[in-house]
Structures are given as C-alpha cells and as structure tokens.
Design a protein around this motif. Sequence first.
Motif, mmCIF file in Angstrom:
data_model
loop_
_atom_site.group_PDB
_atom_site.id
_atom_site.type_symbol
_atom_site.label_atom_id
_atom_site.label_comp_id
_atom_site.label_asym_id
_atom_site.label_seq_id
_atom_site.Cartn_x
_atom_site.Cartn_y
_atom_site.Cartn_z
ATOM 1 N N GLU A 142 -116.658 20.939 36.307
ATOM 2 C CA GLU A 142 -117.360 22.153 36.740
ATOM 3 C C GLU A 142 -116.911 22.577 38.141
ATOM 4 O O GLU A 142 -116.696 23.753 38.394
ATOM 5 N N ALA A 143 -116.779 21.617 39.034
ATOM 6 C CA ALA A 143 -116.357 21.927 40.404
ATOM 7 C C ALA A 143 -114.960 22.525 40.410
ATOM 8 O O ALA A 143 -114.681 23.470 41.141
ATOM 9 N N GLU A 144 -114.103 21.984 39.588
ATOM 10 C CA GLU A 144 -112.728 22.487 39.521
ATOM 11 C C GLU A 144 -112.719 23.951 39.077
ATOM 12 O O GLU A 144 -112.005 24.781 39.626
ATOM 13 N N ARG A 145 -113.542 24.275 38.077
ATOM 14 C CA ARG A 145 -113.571 25.628 37.522
ATOM 15 C C ARG A 145 -114.302 26.632 38.400
ATOM 16 O O ARG A 145 -113.945 27.797 38.433
ATOM 17 N N SER A 146 -115.346 26.192 39.081
ATOM 18 C CA SER A 146 -116.234 27.155 39.730
ATOM 19 C C SER A 146 -116.117 27.220 41.250
ATOM 20 O O SER A 146 -116.472 28.226 41.836
ATOM 21 N N SER A 147 -115.648 26.188 41.877
ATOM 22 C CA SER A 147 -115.593 26.169 43.332
ATOM 23 C C SER A 147 -114.536 27.127 43.860
ATOM 24 O O SER A 147 -113.380 27.083 43.449
ATOM 25 N N GLU A 148 -114.935 27.975 44.771
ATOM 26 C CA GLU A 148 -113.980 28.893 45.403
ATOM 27 C C GLU A 148 -112.934 28.113 46.201
ATOM 28 O O GLU A 148 -111.851 28.624 46.469
ATOM 29 N N GLN A 149 -113.249 26.885 46.595
ATOM 30 C CA GLN A 149 -112.303 26.062 47.328
ATOM 31 C C GLN A 149 -111.282 25.405 46.396
ATOM 32 O O GLN A 149 -110.259 24.916 46.845
ATOM 33 N N LEU A 150 -111.572 25.390 45.112
ATOM 34 C CA LEU A 150 -110.641 24.792 44.154
ATOM 35 C C LEU A 150 -110.055 25.906 43.292
ATOM 36 O O LEU A 150 -109.463 26.834 43.807
ATOM 37 N N LEU A 151 -110.239 25.832 41.991
ATOM 38 C CA LEU A 151 -109.623 26.837 41.128
ATOM 39 C C LEU A 151 -110.572 27.963 40.745
ATOM 40 O O LEU A 151 -110.194 28.865 39.998
ATOM 41 N N GLY A 152 -111.790 27.936 41.260
ATOM 42 C CA GLY A 152 -112.725 29.020 41.005
ATOM 43 C C GLY A 152 -112.258 30.328 41.617
ATOM 44 O O GLY A 152 -112.739 31.396 41.253
ATOM 45 N N ALA A 153 -111.328 30.250 42.534
ATOM 46 C CA ALA A 153 -110.781 31.456 43.157
ATOM 47 C C ALA A 153 -109.829 32.184 42.219
ATOM 48 O O ALA A 153 -109.497 33.338 42.457
ATOM 49 N N VAL A 154 -109.410 31.531 41.146
ATOM 50 C CA VAL A 154 -108.504 32.135 40.177
ATOM 51 C C VAL A 154 -109.327 33.006 39.230
ATOM 52 O O VAL A 154 -110.292 32.530 38.637
ATOM 53 N N GLU A 155 -108.953 34.251 39.098
ATOM 54 C CA GLU A 155 -109.732 35.184 38.278
ATOM 55 C C GLU A 155 -109.756 34.809 36.801
ATOM 56 O O GLU A 155 -110.786 34.921 36.153
ATOM 57 N N ASP A 156 -108.640 34.386 36.258
ATOM 58 C CA ASP A 156 -108.571 34.011 34.846
ATOM 59 C C ASP A 156 -108.211 32.532 34.764
ATOM 60 O O ASP A 156 -107.059 32.162 34.557
ATOM 61 N N TYR A 157 -109.219 31.689 34.940
ATOM 62 C CA TYR A 157 -109.008 30.240 34.989
ATOM 63 C C TYR A 157 -108.294 29.727 33.737
ATOM 64 O O TYR A 157 -107.299 29.011 33.825
ATOM 65 N N GLU A 158 -108.797 30.083 32.561
ATOM 66 C CA GLU A 158 -108.194 29.584 31.317
ATOM 67 C C GLU A 158 -106.766 30.099 31.147
ATOM 68 O O GLU A 158 -105.883 29.371 30.719
ATOM 69 N N GLY A 159 -106.526 31.357 31.495
ATOM 70 C CA GLY A 159 -105.173 31.899 31.430
ATOM 71 C C GLY A 159 -104.242 31.195 32.400
ATOM 72 O O GLY A 159 -103.085 30.909 32.077
ATOM 73 N N PHE A 160 -104.752 30.901 33.593
ATOM 74 C CA PHE A 160 -103.983 30.182 34.600
ATOM 75 C C PHE A 160 -103.606 28.800 34.083
ATOM 76 O O PHE A 160 -102.453 28.369 34.191
ATOM 77 N N ARG A 161 -104.569 28.109 33.471
ATOM 78 C CA ARG A 161 -104.303 26.789 32.897
ATOM 79 C C ARG A 161 -103.231 26.865 31.810
ATOM 80 O O ARG A 161 -102.326 26.039 31.755
ATOM 81 N N ARG A 162 -103.362 27.852 30.939
ATOM 82 C CA ARG A 162 -102.369 28.002 29.857
ATOM 83 C C ARG A 162 -100.973 28.204 30.430
ATOM 84 O O ARG A 162 -100.002 27.628 29.940
ATOM 85 N N GLU A 163 -100.865 29.023 31.466
ATOM 86 C CA GLU A 163 -99.561 29.271 32.076
ATOM 87 C C GLU A 163 -99.010 28.020 32.751
ATOM 88 O O GLU A 163 -97.809 27.740 32.683
ATOM 89 N N LEU A 164 -99.867 27.247 33.406
ATOM 90 C CA LEU A 164 -99.411 25.985 34.013
ATOM 91 C C LEU A 164 -98.914 25.020 32.946
ATOM 92 O O LEU A 164 -97.858 24.394 33.108
ATOM 93 N N VAL A 165 -99.673 24.890 31.853
ATOM 94 C CA VAL A 165 -99.263 23.998 30.762
ATOM 95 C C VAL A 165 -97.926 24.454 30.193
ATOM 96 O O VAL A 165 -97.017 23.647 29.971
ATOM 97 N N ARG A 166 -97.776 25.747 29.993
ATOM 98 C CA ARG A 166 -96.521 26.286 29.480
ATOM 99 C C ARG A 166 -95.364 26.010 30.436
ATOM 100 O O ARG A 166 -94.294 25.568 30.043
ATOM 101 N N LEU A 167 -95.602 26.210 31.710
ATOM 102 C CA LEU A 167 -94.581 25.978 32.722
ATOM 103 C C LEU A 167 -94.147 24.512 32.734
ATOM 104 O O LEU A 167 -92.965 24.189 32.781
ATOM 105 N N ILE A 168 -95.119 23.615 32.640
ATOM 106 C CA ILE A 168 -94.825 22.176 32.676
ATOM 107 C C ILE A 168 -94.125 21.727 31.403
ATOM 108 O O ILE A 168 -93.166 20.951 31.446
ATOM 109 N N THR A 169 -94.581 22.193 30.246
ATOM 110 C CA THR A 169 -93.993 21.735 28.989
ATOM 111 C C THR A 169 -92.605 22.293 28.743
ATOM 112 O O THR A 169 -91.833 21.723 27.981
ATOM 113 N N LEU A 170 -92.259 23.399 29.397
ATOM 114 C CA LEU A 170 -90.912 23.931 29.270
ATOM 115 C C LEU A 170 -89.915 23.107 30.062
ATOM 116 O O LEU A 170 -88.728 23.099 29.750
ATOM 117 N N GLY A 171 -90.407 22.433 31.116
ATOM 118 C CA GLY A 171 -89.521 21.689 32.005
ATOM 119 C C GLY A 171 -89.240 20.352 31.478
ATOM 120 O O GLY A 171 -88.388 19.629 31.606
#
Length: 136
Positions: A107-136
């Motif tokens: 919950e803290a990771e998703r909602s905290s403005e100090q962590l990833l809560g500052a990201v507007e589309d958290y789930e989309g951001f996660r998907r892009e990170l996973v895609r970026l990592i799995t391509l490498g």
Amino acid sequence: MAEIDTWPTGRLLSVAARLVEGRFHEFLAAHGLTHAGLIALHHLVDGPLTQRELAGLCRVTDQTMSRTIGHLRRAGFVGTHADGRDRRRVLVTITGTGSETLELAHEAERSSEQLLGAVEDYEGFRRELVRLITLG
C-alpha cells in the motif's frame, strides 16, 4: 531543477530508482523489514516453502536466506516448522503479522507520494517497467 528536463532518460531512471529505493528502505526499516525480507514474504504468500526453495525464488544463497529467515522470525513475520512428510525438511510460513506488514508495504509503495504514489498511472508504469526489464 529546470536542467532536469535535459537529462538523458537513463539518468532520469537511475536517479528516480535511487530516490525511491532510499525512501522505501526508510519505510521498511521503520517497520522492521528489509528489501530481502520483503521479497521473501512476497514468495511465502502462496504457501510454505523450504529455505532452499525460498533462496532459489529470491535468487540468493542458502546462507543468505538463512540470515533473512532468522531476521524475519525474530521480527515475528515468519514461522518455521518441520515438514510433516519429511521431518528433515523445515518449512517457512508467513505469519499474520508478516502478511499485514507485507500488505502495508504494498500500500505504501502504491499510495505514498514519496514512493510510487506520485506516478499518475501506477499499474501502467509497472507494466512498462516489466516490459522494459523482460526485453533486456
């Protein structure tokens, strides 16, 4: 900070990762948890595992996992017991406190403005990170 707009993307990713990791480390430490412990708890949610199985999933040595399990057990996040099918094997299980702390960290990771809560589309951001990592 205006110059930040001119930074290469790799530098932006690197600085963002260090900032989030440092802030998350502080959060975890305040709750008696480490990054390694968090990863172990994540794998224990689906059920008991042996130390060796857990080490494999976490991609660490048995010795490292032994220390992590010891810390988690002292904090009350996991318990250990003999495997009913093979008494030589010890199973590690997540406790209620461990499950609650893991959920709090998620919950803290998703909602905290100090962590990833500052990201507007958290789930989309996660998907892009996973895609970026799995391509490498």
